[in-house]
Motif scaffolding. Sequence first.
Motif, PDB file in Angstrom:
ATOM      1  N   HIS A 186       3.802 -13.338  -9.963  1.00 17.66           N
ATOM      2  CA  HIS A 186       3.068 -13.604  -8.723  1.00 17.66           C
ATOM      3  C   HIS A 186       3.194 -12.378  -7.830  1.00 17.66           C
ATOM      4  CE1 HIS A 186       3.511 -18.266  -9.217  1.00 17.66           C
ATOM      5  NE2 HIS A 186       2.582 -17.742 -10.005  1.00 17.66           N
ATOM      6  N   LEU A 187       2.076 -11.966  -7.261  1.00 12.67           N
ATOM      7  CA  LEU A 187       2.078 -10.749  -6.450  1.00 12.67           C
ATOM      8  C   LEU A 187       1.471 -11.044  -5.080  1.00 12.67           C
ATOM      9  CD1 LEU A 187       2.523  -7.638  -6.380  1.00 12.67           C
ATOM     10  CD2 LEU A 187       0.179  -7.401  -7.236  1.00 12.67           C
ATOM     11  N   TRP A 188       2.222 -10.725  -4.042  1.00 10.18           N
ATOM     12  CA  TRP A 188       1.736 -10.905  -2.675  1.00 10.18           C
ATOM     13  C   TRP A 188       1.164  -9.563  -2.195  1.00 10.18           C
ATOM     14  CZ3 TRP A 188       5.161 -14.049  -4.801  1.00 10.18           C
ATOM     15  CH2 TRP A 188       5.237 -15.382  -4.393  1.00 10.18           C
ATOM     16  N   ILE A 189      -0.076  -9.561  -1.773  1.00  8.64           N
ATOM     17  CA  ILE A 189      -0.742  -8.336  -1.335  1.00  8.64           C
ATOM     18  C   ILE A 189      -1.158  -8.502   0.132  1.00  8.64           C
ATOM     19  CG2 ILE A 189      -2.726  -6.817  -1.699  1.00  8.64           C
ATOM     20  CD1 ILE A 189      -2.759  -7.806  -4.614  1.00  8.64           C
ATOM     21  N   GLN A 190      -0.743  -7.543   0.960  1.00  7.68           N
ATOM     22  CA  GLN A 190      -1.052  -7.650   2.387  1.00  7.68           C
ATOM     23  C   GLN A 190      -2.574  -7.629   2.597  1.00  7.68           C
ATOM     24  OE1 GLN A 190       1.347  -5.197   5.075  1.00  7.68           O
ATOM     25  NE2 GLN A 190       2.667  -4.688   3.339  1.00  7.68           N
ATOM     26  N   GLU A 191      -3.021  -8.556   3.435  1.00 12.34           N
ATOM     27  CA  GLU A 191      -4.466  -8.667   3.665  1.00 12.34           C
ATOM     28  C   GLU A 191      -5.030  -7.429   4.353  1.00 12.34           C
ATOM     29  OE1 GLU A 191      -4.897 -13.525   4.122  1.00 12.34           O
ATOM     30  OE2 GLU A 191      -5.860 -12.205   5.575  1.00 12.34           O
ATOM     31  N   LYS A 192      -4.246  -6.840   5.259  1.00 14.83           N
ATOM     32  CA  LYS A 192      -4.822  -5.791   6.104  1.00 14.83           C
ATOM     33  C   LYS A 192      -5.019  -4.464   5.380  1.00 14.83           C
ATOM     34  CE  LYS A 192      -0.447  -4.207   8.076  1.00 14.83           C
ATOM     35  NZ  LYS A 192       0.352  -3.991   9.256  1.00 14.83           N
ATOM     36  N   ASN A 193      -4.194  -4.189   4.388  1.00 15.53           N
ATOM     37  CA  ASN A 193      -4.286  -2.863   3.746  1.00 15.53           C
ATOM     38  C   ASN A 193      -4.100  -2.906   2.229  1.00 15.53           C
ATOM     39  OD1 ASN A 193      -1.583  -3.456   3.587  1.00 15.53           O
ATOM     40  ND2 ASN A 193      -0.988  -2.025   5.204  1.00 15.53           N
ATOM     41  N   PHE A 194      -3.902  -4.079   1.686  1.00 13.81           N
ATOM     42  CA  PHE A 194      -3.764  -4.294   0.237  1.00 13.81           C
ATOM     43  C   PHE A 194      -2.486  -3.705  -0.358  1.00 13.81           C
ATOM     44  CE2 PHE A 194      -8.212  -3.859   1.460  1.00 13.81           C
ATOM     45  CZ  PHE A 194      -8.579  -5.192   1.373  1.00 13.81           C
ATOM     46  N   MET A 195      -1.537  -3.433   0.517  1.00 13.62           N
ATOM     47  CA  MET A 195      -0.234  -2.987   0.018  1.00 13.62           C
ATOM     48  C   MET A 195       0.501  -4.166  -0.608  1.00 13.62           C
ATOM     49  SD  MET A 195       1.189  -0.681   3.142  1.00 13.62           S
ATOM     50  CE  MET A 195       0.629   0.983   3.466  1.00 13.62           C
ATOM     51  N   PRO A 196       1.078  -3.954  -1.776  1.00 14.37           N
ATOM     52  CA  PRO A 196       1.935  -5.010  -2.323  1.00 14.37           C
ATOM     53  C   PRO A 196       3.065  -5.297  -1.340  1.00 14.37           C
ATOM     54  CG  PRO A 196       1.436  -3.395  -4.016  1.00 14.37           C
ATOM     55  CD  PRO A 196       0.940  -2.828  -2.711  1.00 14.37           C
ATOM     56  N   LEU A 252      -4.681 -17.021  -6.229  1.00 12.07           N
ATOM     57  CA  LEU A 252      -4.014 -18.304  -6.014  1.00 12.07           C
ATOM     58  C   LEU A 252      -4.278 -18.863  -4.626  1.00 12.07           C
ATOM     59  CD1 LEU A 252      -0.384 -18.163  -7.506  1.00 12.07           C
ATOM     60  CD2 LEU A 252      -2.384 -19.341  -8.389  1.00 12.07           C
ATOM     61  N   LYS A 253      -3.975 -18.046  -3.598  1.00  9.05           N
ATOM     62  CA  LYS A 253      -4.059 -18.587  -2.235  1.00  9.05           C
ATOM     63  C   LYS A 253      -3.851 -17.476  -1.221  1.00  9.05           C
ATOM     64  CE  LYS A 253       0.870 -19.607  -2.480  1.00  9.05           C
ATOM     65  NZ  LYS A 253       1.929 -20.606  -2.499  1.00  9.05           N
ATOM     66  N   GLN A 254      -4.039 -17.825   0.022  1.00 12.72           N
ATOM     67  CA  GLN A 254      -3.609 -16.966   1.126  1.00 12.72           C
ATOM     68  C   GLN A 254      -2.319 -17.548   1.676  1.00 12.72           C
ATOM     69  OE1 GLN A 254      -7.355 -17.017   3.456  1.00 12.72           O
ATOM     70  NE2 GLN A 254      -7.128 -14.779   3.478  1.00 12.72           N
ATOM     71  N   GLU A 255      -1.396 -16.674   2.042  1.00 10.36           N
ATOM     72  CA  GLU A 255      -0.117 -17.160   2.550  1.00 10.36           C
ATOM     73  C   GLU A 255       0.436 -16.137   3.531  1.00 10.36           C
ATOM     74  OE1 GLU A 255       3.326 -19.434   0.296  1.00 10.36           O
ATOM     75  OE2 GLU A 255       3.565 -17.291   0.007  1.00 10.36           O
ATOM     76  N   THR A 256       1.043 -16.631   4.596  1.00  4.62           N
ATOM     77  CA  THR A 256       1.666 -15.714   5.556  1.00  4.62           C
ATOM     78  C   THR A 256       3.171 -15.673   5.279  1.00  4.62           C
ATOM     79  OG1 THR A 256      -0.006 -16.155   7.231  1.00  4.62           O
ATOM     80  CG2 THR A 256       2.098 -15.262   8.003  1.00  4.62           C
ATOM     81  N   VAL A 257       3.659 -14.481   4.997  1.00  2.66           N
ATOM     82  CA  VAL A 257       5.078 -14.301   4.691  1.00  2.66           C
ATOM     83  C   VAL A 257       5.664 -13.350   5.724  1.00  2.66           C
ATOM     84  CG1 VAL A 257       6.735 -13.570   2.937  1.00  2.66           C
ATOM     85  CG2 VAL A 257       4.528 -14.538   2.250  1.00  2.66           C
ATOM     86  N   ASP A 258       6.736 -13.777   6.359  1.00  2.00           N
ATOM     87  CA  ASP A 258       7.381 -12.958   7.398  1.00  2.00           C
ATOM     88  C   ASP A 258       6.369 -12.532   8.464  1.00  2.00           C
ATOM     89  OD1 ASP A 258       9.647 -13.147   5.802  1.00  2.00           O
ATOM     90  OD2 ASP A 258       9.215 -11.252   4.776  1.00  2.00           O
TER      91      ASP A 258
END
Lengths: 426, 258
Positions: free
Chosen positions: B174-184, B145-151
């Motif tokens: 919808h699943l947010w996955i951290q860019e740096k380590n792919f942790m949900p 979907l997109k890149q988004e910064t959360v918290d």
Amino acid sequence: MKSTRHGAIALMLTAASFSPSAPAFDLGGVGVRGQAEAAWQYAPPRDDTPFNPDGRILDFPAHTGILGLRLSPIYGSGPFTLRGDFWGQERIRSTDGDADFYTQAAALDWNVSDNVVLSGGVDIFKWGPGYIWNPSNPFQDQELNFEDRVFSYKRNGEVYASLDWTGEDGWGASAYTLNHKSREKVYGPDNRYEWAYALRLRKQFTSSDAALTYARIGDMNFVGGSYSAAIGDKLELHGEFSVRDRRRTALPRRIDLPGGTESFYVFDRDDRREWRPQFLLGGQYTTESLVNVIVEYLYNGEGYSEGEFDRLEDAAGSSTPLLDSPLGPAAGGFLGTANTLLGRMQRHYLFARISDSHLIGDLDARAFLRYGIEDQGVLVGGLLRYPILDRAAILMGGQYYGGASGSETQDIPFGFVVYSGFALYL
Amino acid sequence: MKSVLFFVTGALLLALSASVAAEDMPTGETPSAVELLRKADEYRNFKGKSFAFELKLRSIEPDEAEKTFLLKAEILNAHTSLIIYADPVSERGKALLMDQSNLWFHSPLSSKPIRITPQQRLLGEASNGDVASTDFSGDYDPTYLKQETVDGIPCHVLELKAKPDSLATYDKLHLWIQEKNFMPYQAEFFAATGKLLKTARYTRYEKLPDLGGKEQLVTIEIQNPLSAGKKTIMEYSQFKVTELPVSRFTVSALSRLR
């Protein structure tokens, strides 16, 4: 008997002494699940039924106090599991009392391989998707399906050995040999243990399952099957059937004394060699608010036909005047046996149950209705189980036996039962 | 309390949907949605191996005492699992077997295992069917979907839609996955109508020393968007990758569980 009773009480006291805060009940590696119950039951006798005229056949105190303790130990080591399920019960009445101990299970399971389990010991065999009755199970004991009572019916398990195989793609099979005694009330009180053999083949699909069973019990052949399926999220449908090549129902037979002026009745087992079907169709629906409704229809080809039930009541009517004659003991014996057959002796029944059960940790409320289609007999009941603290529950319930005059449920020697109890989980 | 079983499911699903040390993605590239989802899934399962764990459920509701349940879970594969209730004592021995869309419940108080409807899994707020799924990848088709910064945390956002004829519990999430380590990092779960059913925050990961230091999702917070202040915290522990006999995951085995 007295020592047994004292033993049961001692067990109760021991059970009650466990600290409510103890997280588990573990004895040297043996996990033990336990349950202690104390209950009171009120069931006034009916003394105006054809089988209990003026209370002359059955007379029992209306009030019964019940104490009980269940212990279910289990111990595992490698591929082996030892498990047991033991019940001690004591009934206390104003005039008498009795104590019983039941070994429902005491078995060893051996996981021979990843998908093969060999078991042996003592156990009770229960399967089938039906709630009130499981015609696909040749070893069924329908009394066990009524767990709505504070003190449900208990019995000893049966000596057995079994081999269970779980295959690929949902296939599985089980083979059993056991020393079996039927508990069907309509067969009468004179059932004997017989060696039985059964082979059960099962298949599980994505949202349904099916099973087919062949069994031989003594000289009787049995074939049964079942199917159940989840239809969407809220609906489940199920069906069970069986045929057996021998009817074993206890039926009244008139004995004419020499001279032809006097007669009395006895019960004979109908051992006709003919196929008798049984089947059950049902389903359950769960609403958004988690109310669960079960509806079932069952047909018991071994039950009494309308004509047979009429003849039974006529035989009871003929026996009553004999109670004060020299044939009184025979007539009393006949009427006494007739009372033991009552429970589910008709052929067509409708059953419905509504419950608000959350499976764990909440108020469990349920009510049910069973309706005899032929005789308009009605059985209604309900149970409330309310958990308190972390290891206790209060239970309240009752059952009413009514319906049309002359129906089976109107002939049961008590019209209603109410009970309440306290359960402590160990 | 009603929602405990739901939380069990949710817990399992969500746990199963988030655990393992992800490999670094090449920098400067937007990874494919399929690859992102695979890496996120690795934080919650063990690459197709059967495993077991303990799960503590803490149900928190406004003006009510906190309720805690302890469960033992065994995961045979993506769609076959077994949940055994261990505490409180009044619930001990109850068990839930899930095999594809078949669910059986066994209580020591009842005479035999009974088939339950999938709706009974809901117990209030959401489906327990998630328990049967050990990863999102098997049941959902992902779309980037997109890149988004959360918290303050940069995330990839995926939309997952149920595959046709899959055993997926939700129509969409919808699943947010951290860019740096792919942790949900968080998720939103939707009904077929588009209604938001629940949100999840994947709050804590822990290295498992007994399993080669694998990083595993160990805490999830679930919130119902329609019930303010109502929250369930799921804490996973005692992970064990182990061979589980298939014979244990049958209806007939329910009454001889240990």
